[in-house]
Design a protein around this motif. Structure first.
Motif, PDB file in Angstrom:
ATOM      1  N   THR A 162      -5.129   3.864   2.796  1.00  0.00           N
ATOM      2  CA  THR A 162      -5.517   4.202   1.425  1.00  0.00           C
ATOM      3  C   THR A 162      -4.301   4.154   0.497  1.00  0.00           C
ATOM      4  O   THR A 162      -3.163   4.355   0.935  1.00  0.00           O
ATOM      5  CB  THR A 162      -6.122   5.618   1.349  1.00  0.00           C
ATOM      6  OG1 THR A 162      -5.145   6.550   1.818  1.00  0.00           O
ATOM      7  CG2 THR A 162      -7.366   5.745   2.206  1.00  0.00           C
ATOM      8  N   CYS A 163      -4.533   3.894  -0.780  1.00  0.00           N
ATOM      9  CA  CYS A 163      -3.449   3.833  -1.774  1.00  0.00           C
ATOM     10  C   CYS A 163      -2.724   5.177  -1.829  1.00  0.00           C
ATOM     11  O   CYS A 163      -3.361   6.227  -1.984  1.00  0.00           O
ATOM     12  CB  CYS A 163      -4.016   3.499  -3.159  1.00  0.00           C
ATOM     13  SG  CYS A 163      -2.809   3.651  -4.503  1.00  0.00           S
ATOM     14  N   VAL A 164      -1.385   5.150  -1.690  1.00  0.00           N
ATOM     15  CA  VAL A 164      -0.626   6.404  -1.661  1.00  0.00           C
ATOM     16  C   VAL A 164      -0.624   7.090  -3.030  1.00  0.00           C
ATOM     17  O   VAL A 164      -0.333   8.278  -3.125  1.00  0.00           O
ATOM     18  CB  VAL A 164       0.837   6.207  -1.203  1.00  0.00           C
ATOM     19  CG1 VAL A 164       0.893   5.872   0.264  1.00  0.00           C
ATOM     20  CG2 VAL A 164       1.556   5.150  -2.028  1.00  0.00           C
ATOM     21  N   ASN A 165      -0.932   6.338  -4.071  1.00  0.00           N
ATOM     22  CA  ASN A 165      -0.866   6.922  -5.409  1.00  0.00           C
ATOM     23  C   ASN A 165      -2.200   7.542  -5.844  1.00  0.00           C
ATOM     24  O   ASN A 165      -2.222   8.660  -6.347  1.00  0.00           O
ATOM     25  CB  ASN A 165      -0.421   5.858  -6.411  1.00  0.00           C
ATOM     26  CG  ASN A 165       0.093   6.468  -7.704  1.00  0.00           C
ATOM     27  OD1 ASN A 165       0.899   7.398  -7.658  1.00  0.00           O
ATOM     28  ND2 ASN A 165      -0.387   5.965  -8.826  1.00  0.00           N
ATOM     29  N   CYS A 166      -3.320   6.823  -5.615  1.00  0.00           N
ATOM     30  CA  CYS A 166      -4.605   7.306  -6.135  1.00  0.00           C
ATOM     31  C   CYS A 166      -5.648   7.574  -5.044  1.00  0.00           C
ATOM     32  O   CYS A 166      -6.713   8.120  -5.335  1.00  0.00           O
ATOM     33  CB  CYS A 166      -5.162   6.326  -7.158  1.00  0.00           C
ATOM     34  SG  CYS A 166      -5.770   4.796  -6.427  1.00  0.00           S
ATOM     35  N   GLY A 167      -5.339   7.174  -3.798  1.00  0.00           N
ATOM     36  CA  GLY A 167      -6.274   7.451  -2.720  1.00  0.00           C
ATOM     37  C   GLY A 167      -7.398   6.445  -2.570  1.00  0.00           C
ATOM     38  O   GLY A 167      -8.291   6.629  -1.738  1.00  0.00           O
ATOM     39  N   VAL A 183      -0.190   0.408  -1.870  1.00  0.00           N
ATOM     40  CA  VAL A 183      -0.685   0.770  -3.206  1.00  0.00           C
ATOM     41  C   VAL A 183      -1.765  -0.232  -3.630  1.00  0.00           C
ATOM     42  O   VAL A 183      -1.697  -1.412  -3.269  1.00  0.00           O
ATOM     43  CB  VAL A 183       0.447   0.784  -4.264  1.00  0.00           C
ATOM     44  CG1 VAL A 183       1.284   2.041  -4.140  1.00  0.00           C
ATOM     45  CG2 VAL A 183       1.343  -0.452  -4.156  1.00  0.00           C
ATOM     46  N   CYS A 184      -2.744   0.262  -4.389  1.00  0.00           N
ATOM     47  CA  CYS A 184      -3.803  -0.621  -4.890  1.00  0.00           C
ATOM     48  C   CYS A 184      -3.265  -1.431  -6.072  1.00  0.00           C
ATOM     49  O   CYS A 184      -2.168  -1.169  -6.569  1.00  0.00           O
ATOM     50  CB  CYS A 184      -5.026   0.206  -5.302  1.00  0.00           C
ATOM     51  SG  CYS A 184      -4.784   1.155  -6.806  1.00  0.00           S
ATOM     52  N   ARG A 185      -4.049  -2.420  -6.528  1.00  0.00           N
ATOM     53  CA  ARG A 185      -3.562  -3.299  -7.614  1.00  0.00           C
ATOM     54  C   ARG A 185      -3.340  -2.535  -8.912  1.00  0.00           C
ATOM     55  O   ARG A 185      -2.404  -2.826  -9.657  1.00  0.00           O
ATOM     56  CB  ARG A 185      -4.520  -4.462  -7.800  1.00  0.00           C
ATOM     57  CG  ARG A 185      -4.274  -5.445  -6.679  1.00  0.00           C
ATOM     58  CD  ARG A 185      -5.093  -6.672  -6.709  1.00  0.00           C
ATOM     59  NE  ARG A 185      -4.828  -7.370  -5.440  1.00  0.00           N
ATOM     60  CZ  ARG A 185      -5.496  -8.408  -4.999  1.00  0.00           C
ATOM     61  NH1 ARG A 185      -6.468  -8.909  -5.718  1.00  0.00           N
ATOM     62  NH2 ARG A 185      -5.176  -8.956  -3.857  1.00  0.00           N
ATOM     63  N   ALA A 186      -4.155  -1.528  -9.172  1.00  0.00           N
ATOM     64  CA  ALA A 186      -4.007  -0.762 -10.416  1.00  0.00           C
ATOM     65  C   ALA A 186      -2.732   0.084 -10.402  1.00  0.00           C
ATOM     66  O   ALA A 186      -2.119   0.308 -11.447  1.00  0.00           O
ATOM     67  CB  ALA A 186      -5.236   0.123 -10.615  1.00  0.00           C
ATOM     68  N   CYS A 187      -2.345   0.563  -9.231  1.00  0.00           N
ATOM     69  CA  CYS A 187      -1.184   1.468  -9.136  1.00  0.00           C
ATOM     70  C   CYS A 187       0.128   0.729  -8.859  1.00  0.00           C
ATOM     71  O   CYS A 187       1.199   1.314  -9.009  1.00  0.00           O
ATOM     72  CB  CYS A 187      -1.389   2.483  -8.009  1.00  0.00           C
ATOM     73  SG  CYS A 187      -2.749   3.630  -8.294  1.00  0.00           S
ATOM     74  N   ARG A 188       0.060  -0.520  -8.462  1.00  0.00           N
ATOM     75  CA  ARG A 188       1.221  -1.263  -7.968  1.00  0.00           C
ATOM     76  C   ARG A 188       2.402  -1.229  -8.945  1.00  0.00           C
ATOM     77  O   ARG A 188       2.363  -1.870 -10.000  1.00  0.00           O
ATOM     78  CB  ARG A 188       0.811  -2.713  -7.731  1.00  0.00           C
ATOM     79  CG  ARG A 188       1.867  -3.562  -7.046  1.00  0.00           C
ATOM     80  CD  ARG A 188       1.405  -5.025  -7.006  1.00  0.00           C
ATOM     81  NE  ARG A 188       2.099  -5.789  -5.974  1.00  0.00           N
ATOM     82  CZ  ARG A 188       3.299  -6.319  -6.124  1.00  0.00           C
ATOM     83  NH1 ARG A 188       3.961  -6.160  -7.252  1.00  0.00           N
ATOM     84  NH2 ARG A 188       3.847  -7.009  -5.142  1.00  0.00           N
TER      85      ARG A 188
HETATM   86 ZN   LIG Z   1      -4.030   3.327  -6.431  1.00  0.00          ZN
END
Ligand SMILES: [Zn+2]
Length: 250
Positions: A162-167, A183-188
């Motif tokens: 899972t994305c470490v920033n937003c889950g 990280v997901c694309r939005a949080c990268r």
């Molecule tokens: Zn994220």
């Protein structure tokens, strides 16, 4: 010293020998990781003499039962008996030996001054050294799995799912060491890496101990994962763990 004074100053412990250093003509200082007393640095007197019974026991990667007395500066070994002679098997396998060195160096850094929280680290290190000694897998993969779990146990658990920033549930294709995983694309954030999907899958397998996945990995995937693990260890331990640079990856 009277018998009662000796008893008050002496203690018994199980431990793994991490490292040894020469001291004077015939002595050594032993770095011993113990589950209950944390990291102990103690003097083993006369162990470099050929007549010493303790000498062969107090070698790196041996698990021992020891009796020590508190000294003014360093504690002193009075007895040491072998529980598991992992050091003998490891001395015969260069890659496993180098991986074991990197493990104990990391354990020493993580356990320095952490007297109360050492028992889980001890179990983890003991399991990893035993696995190396019996040839349970590729030494590099055993090392990387140990490193990821040791950091997790110290409170720095990475995420490779899972994305470490937003889950946001994964899989994700970007990884940021400073943030602690994928990280997901939005949080990268800028400066994130884009490892191959199989590298991220291998990292996830090493973290959870999924050995069939780890064993089936390609050498180049293992090398890519090892570079990311080394970066993650260095980020948290700040100083370079020297032994990591010496472990050859094939
Ligand atoms: Zn994220």
């Amino acid at each position: 010293m009277s018998a009662s004074e000796f008893a008050a100053k002496s203690y018994k412990t199980r431990g793994l020998v991490l490292r040894t250093h020469k001291l004077g003509e015939a002595d050594r200082i032993i770095s011993l990781l113990t589950p209950e007393h944390g990291l102990v640095r103690a003097v083993a007197k006369g162990v470099r003499r050929t007549s010493s019974k303790m000498g062969a026991t107090l070698e790196p990667f041996m698990e021992i039962d020891a009796q020590l007395v508190h000294g003014r500066n360093l504690d002193v070994f009075t007895q040491a008996q072998l529980r598991h002679s992992y050091g003998l098997a490891l001395a015969a396998d260069y890659d496993a030996y180098m991986a074991a060195n990197a493990m104990v160096e990391t354990a020493e850094r993580l356990c320095e001054g952490e007297e109360d929280a050492v028992a889980p680290q001890y179990r983890l290190l003991h399991g990893a050294i035993a696995a190396l000694a019996r040839g349970a897998g590729d030494p590099g993969s055993l090392l990387d799995s140990y490193l990821l779990r040791a950091l997790s146990t110290a409170g720095w658990a990475p995420s490779f799912t899972t994305c470490v920033n937003c889950g946001e549930p994964g899989p994700h294709d970007s990884l940021n060491i400073a943030l602690g995983g994928v990280v997901c694309r939005a949080c990268r954030p800028p400066g994130s890496q884009s490892p191959a999907p199989e590298t991220i899958a291998l990292l996830a397998a090493l973290l959870t101990g999924d050995w069939p996945v780890a064993a089936a990995s390609e050498p180049r995937t293992r090398r890519a994962a090892a570079t990311i693990v080394a970066g993650y260890v260095q980020w948290h331990l700040e100083k370079v763990v020297k032994s990591l640079k010496l472990v050859e990856r094939t």
